[in-house]
Design an enzyme around this catalytic site. Structure first.
Site, PDB file in Angstrom:
ATOM      1  N   HIS B 266      40.407  37.013  37.935  1.00 62.56           N
ATOM      2  CA  HIS B 266      40.234  38.294  38.636  1.00 62.56           C
ATOM      3  C   HIS B 266      41.258  39.331  38.120  1.00 62.56           C
ATOM      4  CE1 HIS B 266      39.504  40.889  42.267  1.00 62.56           C
ATOM      5  NE2 HIS B 266      40.765  41.220  42.036  1.00 62.56           N
ATOM      6  N   GLU B 267      42.527  38.961  38.152  1.00 63.52           N
ATOM      7  CA  GLU B 267      43.562  39.908  37.713  1.00 63.52           C
ATOM      8  C   GLU B 267      43.364  40.279  36.246  1.00 63.52           C
ATOM      9  OE1 GLU B 267      45.115  41.309  39.971  1.00 63.52           O
ATOM     10  OE2 GLU B 267      44.828  39.858  41.581  1.00 63.52           O
ATOM     11  N   HIS B 270      41.150  43.181  35.858  1.00 60.85           N
ATOM     12  CA  HIS B 270      41.923  44.430  35.979  1.00 60.85           C
ATOM     13  C   HIS B 270      42.671  44.699  34.671  1.00 60.85           C
ATOM     14  CE1 HIS B 270      41.274  45.245  40.206  1.00 60.85           C
ATOM     15  NE2 HIS B 270      41.751  44.076  40.592  1.00 60.85           N
ATOM     16  N   GLU B 296      37.971  47.426  40.634  1.00 61.16           N
ATOM     17  CA  GLU B 296      37.581  46.138  41.224  1.00 61.16           C
ATOM     18  C   GLU B 296      36.285  45.614  40.617  1.00 61.16           C
ATOM     19  OE1 GLU B 296      39.297  44.141  43.096  1.00 61.16           O
ATOM     20  OE2 GLU B 296      40.956  45.523  43.408  1.00 61.16           O
TER      21      GLU B 296
END
Lengths: 504, 504
Positions: B266-267, B270, B296
């Site tokens: 997830h990170e 980003h 997001e």
């Protein structure tokens, strides 16, 4: 009214202090964390923040407040208040002599040179750094011209690290020291005593090195609630404020004592000083080191007078021998052999690994070179040659390559010309302070042997750390020891300790 | 002349950008490194730098340059130049509505609440944070009043994260989603299919977790030359500039997939977005996310559409089974069992651990609560009660304690009201973007199965990352996908995937 003006000045100084803390974080983080591809961007950020810091420090409002406060001669300011006002005048005055654009340019060049130094050192190639260094030297010469000086442009830079000191004062002290050290090193060289240095190269896992080092640093009173220990190529200590101190060290499996242990105790000495200041005075001269020489006196004292002493190891050697990861390596090694090994004197290439006796020759070499460089007597391209020649002359060692020679230190790429002499001043101060501490605390070293280090730390806190810049370095030394700085204590300390070890 | 003015504006914006980067470093470092005793001092430094940042961003010179440039309607500015000018106008305009003193006060309160949140969460005691939260909520209500709004003060805050969005637009979208999700979750609950979730709780040593995760992240195209992965209590991703991206994760020996693996992917999503921007535009709207919703969409797409897909694990599952530290644990676990386990749907307490289906209910709860809080319909003391009631109503779970309830997220203590809805907007955008990527790259998922992820990353780079704020979020979605944002793609994605897994 004067109180209101002083409060207003303090608010401004606190703002400048926070900008300085941010700059320090940007710098620390550049060493510890910034990935290779982010180095140039970080240099740009540092330059931009340095410019804002400079703008704020040179703001006319600070100048006016200081001027107004200094002219109120009838108001009964306390010593601390006077320190805050006068130090603000000094810092503001020095900064206003330089244009902000110059500060930006210098900081950018430093940040870039810093990144290139890492690469150049890795490949041991001075030429990779030469262009950056030329830029830095030219800028530092310009800085000296902006600041102004009486005799040597070098003094304008030195003053930033050791306020009030000049190379004309320092050079004769260093010459005397050299005259004592060079033959003393030779005497030791001819001694029949040969410490078994190789016992220190026993392999110990990094985890256990870290555990033992942190245990010792805790026992010596470092407050982990207000600091931490990280890993870098070059051990450092940064203070963002008294409640946030960052130390770093390095680990090599077969070189625990010189890479990690003594470096960490050294940095902890800096940390003690920084943690001993008062946060309520953050941003002012009351929460700032007197000079880098005094700062180094703290690190060198904990590293040497304490960390290399018999009493210290009377307490810690049994613990080292019992520590997981060290047990087998030190099984059967006598206390005396260990003590001699950690105090072995041997001319070598690297300053940070050097013993106490040869250490100052490394510093003197750097002092002579950087002074000549700033004065224009030598140029950047001469550095490797001059360096290697002086290493041969003073220490009798042949420099194998640039990484172990002229590229070993970060100071020049970081533009820190004038910093090196403070290491030797620190050694001199340390010996003089330590002699006073022994007079004031009669059973000091008996306490070390029992693991009690708080009496020394409290003594340093009370006599040195809390005062910030209340006194100048030489006034502080006189206040604490009863005498102005003098090199006698250091020479006596070395002679006493090493005559015994080497029977010379 | 217009070029000169634009260059001057860009210089100013770059300076503001460096101050913002420093603020981000101060914040990141507060989470990762600041020792407990240094937290309050760090809050003070953040507040001081936020004030300087605000001063610079609101400087009249930026206002005049923007005004002058915007009035030159005859000059043929490029789209990028217009983006830089207009975005500067927006940012400068928003900032000038707030006094610098207010920004300082708010930032100080955030930094302090942040430190207290860590403690309160550790002890699972909401009362320890209540006073801080009241201060923050009062300040955010004031911020909304400064910024101005048409219908709800909440919109003034939301606009900072999702420019142009209002709660009146979002609420019906979220209501529709809730109407789809609540029964869909119930359907799944009654399904006879019961994925063996417990196989994911196999114990794996932290070192091997890190090695496997970094291997995957490398394969997915993260550039380690311009970023790093640290450890924190709450996974995060910070960008100082496109060349220096800091991600963090956490490790628990018996919870690799939810604590570490999927959070890191997830990170990294980003991080891909941040690394995909162009450093040459640093400080301007051309080097800035469109909105947090779009940000997001990148993290959620890599985490879910990619990281929870069959194709992804066709490539990585054999590698996991062969990896040191995982071999024994996954020996004999079939691909289908593993795939079902990582996609298991189960209402639970923690948002960051939630499956794709229930995740948005967590977000909707937070959106409803924070909107009511800012509008004054509920107060801080009501939070635990309201939280627990909504968790029961929407997800059917009983909150055991505050740490697993209202204290689980950093957003409110950090004053990030208006951020939560962007997670769900991100899920909607992600599904729509991903459908477009599959149309544009026909063999996309076959590529995943062969370990080829570069085609997707390049597509995202080209279509989304490099554009900065050239388009608004909805214009960007239309440009890339051919349609304005619509929730149909997300619902189709969920229905398609989970009907198959759960046979509902």
């Amino acid at each position: 009214m004067s109180t209101i003006l002083l409060d207003r000045l303090r608010d401004k100084l606190v703002e400048v202090g926070h900008l300085k803390a941010s700059l320090n974080l940007l710098e620390w983080d550049q060493f510890v964390h910034v990935p290779p591809g982010g180095q140039d961007a970080r240099a740009a950020t540092r330059a931009a923040i340095a410019a804002v810091h400079h703008e704020k420090l040179t703001s006319p409002e600070i100048g006016e407040l200081v001027h107004e406060l200094q002219s109120r001669t009838t108001f009964p300011f306390s010593g601390m208040e006077l320190c805050i006002i006068n130090q603000a005048a000094v810092d503001h005055g020095r900064a206003t002599r330089m244009p902000t654009e110059f500060v930006r340019e210098l900081t950018l060049a430093q940040g870039e040179a810093n990144a290139h130094w890492i690469e150049a050192r890795k490949r041991s190639d001075f030429k990779m750094l030469a262009a950056d260094l030329k830029k830095i030297v030219a800028l530092k010469r310009r800085e000296a011209a902006y600041i102004g000086y009486r005799q040597s442009p070098y003094d304008a830079l030195l003053d930033d690290y050791e306020p009030g000191a000049t190379s004309a004062d320092i050079a004769p002290v260093f010459d005397d020291l050299k005259k004592f050290l060079v033959p003393f090193v030779a005497q030791i060289g001819f001694s029949p005593v040969r410490p078994r240095r190789e016992i220190l190269r026993a392999r110990c896992p990094v985890k256990q090195q870290e555990a033992f080092t942190k245990m010792v640093v805790s026992q010596l009173g470092f407050d982990w609630n207000r600091g931490l220990l990280a890993v870098t190529a070059h051990p450092m200590c940064y203070s963002f404020n008294p409640n946030d101190i960052r130390m770093s060290t390095r680990y090599e499996e077969d070189d625990f004592f010189h890479q990690c242990f003594f470096s960490t105790v050294h940095e902890m000495g800096h940390g003690h000083y920084d943690q001993g200041m008062r946060y309520e005075y953050f941003g002012t001269g009351m929460c700032h080191e007197v000079s880098m020489g005094v700062h180094e006196s703290q690190s060198r004292m904990w590293e040497n007078q304490v960390g290399h002493s018999r009493a210290f190891w009377k307490y810690f050697y049994p613990r080292l021998k019992g520590a997981y990861g060290f047990q087998e390596q030190f099984w059967g090694v006598s206390f005396e052999d260990f003590y001699a090994a950690i105090n072995a004197v041997e001319p070598a290439l690297i300053r940070t690994d050097a013993d106490e006796v040869t250490y100052n020759l490394h510093v003197i070499i750097r002092f002579e070179i950087e002074k000549a460089l700033i004065e224009g007597d030598i140029e950047v391209d001469d550095l490797p040659h001059v360096w290697n020649a002086k290493m041969r002359e003073y220490l009798g060692v042949e420099v194998s390559d640039d990484a172990n020679g002229v590229l070993q230190d970060i100071h020049w790429p970081e533009g820190m010309f004038g910093y090196f002499p403070t290491y030797t001043l620190g050694n001199l101060y340390a010996a003089q302070f330590y002699a006073a501490a022994r007079r004031d605390i009669p059973d000091l070293e008996d306490g070390f042997a029992d693991g009690e280090f708080q009496p020394l730390l409290s003594w340093l806190n009370k006599n040195i750390h809390v005062h910030g810049q209340l006194y100048s370095a030489s006034e502080l030394v006189r206040t604490v020891t009863g005498e102005y700085p003098i090199s006698r204590y250091f020479e006596e300390y070395l002679r006493g300790k090493y005559s015994e070890i080497y029977q010379v």
